[in-house]
Design a protein around this motif. Structure first.
Motif, PDB file in Angstrom:
ATOM      1  N   ASN A 177       0.830  -1.208   0.000  1.00 38.54           N
ATOM      2  CA  ASN A 177       0.000   0.000   0.000  1.00 38.54           C
ATOM      3  C   ASN A 177       0.859   1.251   0.000  1.00 38.54           C
ATOM      4  O   ASN A 177       0.543   2.239  -0.673  1.00 38.54           O
ATOM      5  N   ALA A 178       1.985   1.212   0.746  1.00 38.50           N
ATOM      6  CA  ALA A 178       2.887   2.368   0.775  1.00 38.50           C
ATOM      7  C   ALA A 178       3.430   2.662  -0.621  1.00 38.50           C
ATOM      8  O   ALA A 178       3.473   3.828  -1.051  1.00 38.50           O
ATOM      9  N   LYS A 228       2.111   1.742  -3.498  1.00 36.80           N
ATOM     10  CA  LYS A 228       0.998   2.168  -4.357  1.00 36.80           C
ATOM     11  C   LYS A 228       0.704   3.659  -4.175  1.00 36.80           C
ATOM     12  O   LYS A 228       0.541   4.403  -5.159  1.00 36.80           O
ATOM     13  N   GLU A 229       0.648   4.106  -2.922  1.00 40.70           N
ATOM     14  CA  GLU A 229       0.351   5.511  -2.670  1.00 40.70           C
ATOM     15  C   GLU A 229       1.434   6.420  -3.248  1.00 40.70           C
ATOM     16  O   GLU A 229       1.139   7.492  -3.782  1.00 40.70           O
ATOM     17  N   VAL A 273       0.976   6.723  -7.022  1.00 38.89           N
ATOM     18  CA  VAL A 273      -0.095   7.669  -7.341  1.00 38.89           C
ATOM     19  C   VAL A 273       0.433   9.102  -7.239  1.00 38.89           C
ATOM     20  O   VAL A 273       0.181   9.949  -8.118  1.00 38.89           O
ATOM     21  N   ALA A 274       1.193   9.369  -6.159  1.00 33.45           N
ATOM     22  CA  ALA A 274       1.757  10.709  -5.977  1.00 33.45           C
ATOM     23  C   ALA A 274       2.711  11.065  -7.121  1.00 33.45           C
ATOM     24  O   ALA A 274       2.676  12.181  -7.661  1.00 33.45           O
ATOM     25  N   ARG A 291      -2.502  -3.409  -6.986  1.00 37.28           N
ATOM     26  CA  ARG A 291      -3.055  -2.235  -6.301  1.00 37.28           C
ATOM     27  C   ARG A 291      -2.917  -0.977  -7.158  1.00 37.28           C
ATOM     28  O   ARG A 291      -3.822  -0.144  -7.202  1.00 37.28           O
ATOM     29  N   ALA A 322      -5.921   1.425  -8.481  1.00 36.42           N
ATOM     30  CA  ALA A 322      -5.917   2.858  -8.169  1.00 36.42           C
ATOM     31  C   ALA A 322      -5.962   3.693  -9.442  1.00 36.42           C
ATOM     32  O   ALA A 322      -6.680   4.698  -9.517  1.00 36.42           O
ATOM     33  N   THR A 326       7.302   3.844   5.061  1.00 38.30           N
ATOM     34  CA  THR A 326       6.298   4.499   5.902  1.00 38.30           C
ATOM     35  C   THR A 326       6.319   3.801   7.250  1.00 38.30           C
ATOM     36  O   THR A 326       6.764   2.648   7.366  1.00 38.30           O
TER      37      THR A 326
END
Length: 390
Positions: free
Chosen positions: A85-86, A88-89, A92-93, A149, A153, A275
């Protein structure tokens, strides 16, 4: 029996708390039973044949000599998905940052002064027009824990997604939406995508997956992201593709002297999974996997041994690591029969040149058990024998 765990790097306290103090000692000996690591280079760190297992709090294991570990009978674990998840985020950024001139606009705005700041802002904002991700096509190479993921997204942001992964597992395939088409070959993804993002593990087979040949096939003006592993994308080929305009921008988590001071390259300092939540998750997952193996012999999330799980229902469990050669099970069970040991349950699995056998039996007197272990270890192809009490 107390087991010794040695850690390298900073392991989150939540992970170390998985080990009960009554059963485990942490960093109290130079001859541990198992290692819990993150990025420590085990190619340069001697760990010896006595180490039963190495758990890596993270997905990549290129810092561990897997061939040596397998030869020693050392099971190597990783934590797939713990930082997914880290990553993936961050992807996106970085997609947004690559598309909108966010950094330059912030720098410009910080230099404004005077009473008419608001008016200056309105006049200057048109210099920082970007584009939107919605409606663009993104190619996702690798559809595992991270790639699947990222694909979802991107689809949620209105992007058209093309996935490519010839080795996708059934588990991850089920997680993907039926609306996400999967390409049959890499070239199809490269030709069709405005953005290409890579999420595959580093292996010798995947080394230099993206070279000059692949970049000649990529859609002109595409943006390439590599948040997978160093070595998967050939840096010289990227520089050439940037210079000739074949790709517009390269965004990566892996620094290189070739990319210094290039405006068309964005480098983050290997922070994909950095993270607080991901580090805690990875440490706990690694510790739980390690503890399961040490206490029950069950193997999950190993990168060099087969997955082997069996309910521990008898008083004693024998585990054998051995070469994957014919008639090993017959030779093992013959010795048990000669020692008049009845088998309650048994499982055997193999992976490449290594095999793993677990045998559950009734309680055996200590001296007889010692002799049995010695007889099993005397088989030339047997690397390690353990006896676990329930």
């Amino acid at each position: 029996m107390t087991m010794d765990i040695k850690t390298y790097n900073m392991i989150a306290p939540e992970g170390l708390a998985v080990f009960p103090p009554a059963m485990y000692r942490i960093n109290q000996t130079d001859k541990p039973d198992a290692l819990l690591i993150r990025s420590q280079d085990m190619h340069k760190t001697h760990f010896g044949t006595s180490v039963l297992a190495i758990a890596r709090a993270g997905a990549g294991v290129n810092n561990i000599p897997l061939v040596e570990a397998s030869s020693n009978g050392t099971v190597v674990f990783n934590t797939p998905g713990s930082n997914a998840n880290a990553v993936k985020e961050l992807i996106v950024a970085m997609l947004v940052i690559a598309t909108r001139p966010i950094f330059s606009s912030i720098t410009w705005a910080r230099k404004l002064n005077g009473a008419d700041v608001s008016l200056q802002t309105e006049k200057g904002k048109n210099h920082f027009a970007g584009t939107e991700l919605k409606g663009k096509t993104i190619g996702v190479i690798g559809l595992g824990a991270v790639g699947s993921r990222v694909a979802r997204a991107a689809a949620d942001m209105g992007m058209h997604v093309i996935g490519y992964d010839p080795y996708i597992s059934v588990e991850h395939a089920w997680r993907l939406s039926n609306d996400i088409p999967r390409a049959g070959e890499l070239a199809e993804v490269l030709r069709s995508s405005d953005y290409v993002t890579i999420h595959i593990p580093y292996t010798e087979k995947n080394k230099d997956l993206i070279t000059a040949k692949e970049l000649q096939q990529i859609k002109k003006g595409a943006i390439l992201l590599n948040y997978s592993r160093w070595g998967i994308v050939n840096e010289d080929a990227v520089v050439a593709a940037l210079d000739n305009g074949q790709i517009k921008q390269y965004v990566t988590d892996f620094s290189s002297s070739k990319f210094i001071k290039r405006d068309d390259v964005i480098v983050t300092p290997h922070i994909g999974g950095t993270t607080i939540e991901a580090e805690v998750c990875g440490a706990k997952m690694a510790a739980q996997t390690l503890r399961k193996y040490l206490e029950t012999g069950n193997i999950v999330n190993s990168v060099n041994f087969p997955t082997v799980e069996m309910e521990f229902a008898s008083a004693l469990r024998l585990t054998l690591i051995h070469r994957n050669v014919p008639n090993m099970v017959g030779r093992i069970t013959t010795i048990l029969a000669q020692e008049e040991v009845n088998i309650d349950n048994m499982i055997n699995r193999s992976r490449d040149q290594i095999a793993y056998t677990m045998i559950d039996v009734a309680a055996i007197p200590a001296e007889k058990l010692k002799n049995l272990q010695a007889a099993l270890l005397a088989i030339p192809e047997v690397i390690r024998v353990r006896a676990l009490q329930k």
